[in-house]
Design an enzyme around this catalytic site. Structure first.
Site, PDB file in Angstrom:
ATOM      1  N   LYS A   1       0.824  -8.791  11.913  1.00  0.00           N
ATOM      2  CA  LYS A   1       0.110  -9.852  12.634  1.00  0.00           C
ATOM      3  C   LYS A   1       0.393 -11.230  12.041  1.00  0.00           C
ATOM      4  CE  LYS A   1      -4.325  -8.890  10.364  1.00  0.00           C
ATOM      5  NZ  LYS A   1      -3.714  -8.071   9.277  1.00  0.00           N
TER       6      LYS A   1
ATOM      7  N   ARG B   1     -12.805 -10.097   9.931  1.00  0.00           N
ATOM      8  CA  ARG B   1     -12.479  -8.757   9.465  1.00  0.00           C
ATOM      9  C   ARG B   1     -13.707  -7.862   9.459  1.00  0.00           C
ATOM     10  NH1 ARG B   1      -7.721 -10.074   6.096  1.00  0.00           N
ATOM     11  NH2 ARG B   1      -6.736  -8.196   5.308  1.00  0.00           N
TER      12      ARG B   1
ATOM     13  N   ARG C   1       3.154  -7.113  -4.498  1.00  0.00           N
ATOM     14  CA  ARG C   1       1.810  -7.620  -4.813  1.00  0.00           C
ATOM     15  C   ARG C   1       0.878  -6.483  -5.211  1.00  0.00           C
ATOM     16  NH1 ARG C   1       0.706 -11.111   0.412  1.00  0.00           N
ATOM     17  NH2 ARG C   1      -0.774  -9.443   0.698  1.00  0.00           N
TER      18      ARG C   1
END
Ligand code: AMP
Length: 213
Positions: free
Chosen positions: A13, A88, A160
């Site tokens: 996204k 979210r 990450r």
């Protein structure tokens, strides 16, 4: 045009949000990017957010909502914006709806980039991020020109902490529990559209732009 990008972490996204922002000349507002930028600068917000991000958990709603409401009130967001990674949770979505309602506005469209969990785990393991400028790559689908080095700034590329397999599994569980209900929420508002996020990025882009015509 006020757009929300929905989808699991790693669904792509962010990539689509950047394309939309460029094409419509509106700001791309990514809460994850804002938290990471704050962390890099060592701000209090960044340090607080890191406690949650490293565990694959969500940063508390209050902190996140204040940040987004301030950002969308800025001048450059007057003609619209594309939200990536926000809302979210249902409380975040409700806060956004209320904040816009107060100024007589509403979101125009929520685009759900749909990708099954199996594909997500595979994709995230290959993701690499630049320690310098934050640009993201993928060892298979979007490799840098020189292995391990950023095309833009030459700094080192890393996996990450929040893209590590254990954290990805936790993030997916959090997604299903807290973020997936937003699909019904925006369906209820009559603004939900879904695209198949397993297609190549160019095909996803085509499908997304077709929705925005
Ligand atoms: P992202 O880059 O969008 O995947 O975000 C990375 C991390 O930042 C997430 O795993 C969360 O810990 C935190 N984060 C980003 N956006 C939000 C949000 N809207 N609400 C709570 N936490 C968030």
């Amino acid at each position: 045009m006020k757009i929300i990008m929905l989808g699991a972490p790693g669904a792509g996204k962010g990539t689509q949000a950047k394309k939309i922002a460029d094409k419509f000349n509106i700001p791309h507002i990514s809460t994850g990017d804002i938290f990471r930028a704050n962390l890099k600068e060592g701000t209090e917000l960044g340090l607080k957010a890191k406690e949650y991000m490293d565990k694959g958990e969500l940063v508390p709603d209050g902190l996140t909502c204040d940040l987004v409401m301030d950002r969308i009130a800025k001048d450059d967001a007057k003609n619209g914006f594309v939200l990536d990674g926000f809302p979210r949770t249902i409380p975040q979505a409700e806060a956004l709806t209320e904040a816009l309602k107060k100024i007589g506005q509403a979101m125009d469209i929520a685009i759900n980039v749909d990708v099954p969990d199996e594909n997500i785990v595979e994709r995230m393991g290959g993701r690499r991020a630049c320690v310098g400028c934050g640009a993201t790559y993928h060892v298979v689908t979007v490799p840098p020109k020189t292995e391990g080095k950023c095309d833009r700034c030459g700094a080192e590329l890393i996996l990450r902490d929040d893209d590590k397999p254990e954290t990805v599994k936790k993030r997916l569980a959090v997604y299903h529990e807290q973020t997936q209900p937003l699909i019904d929420y925006y369906e209820g508002q009559g603004i939900l559209k879904t695209v198949d996020g397993t297609l190549p990025p160019e095909s996803v882009e085509e499908a997304v732009f077709a929705l925005l015509k």
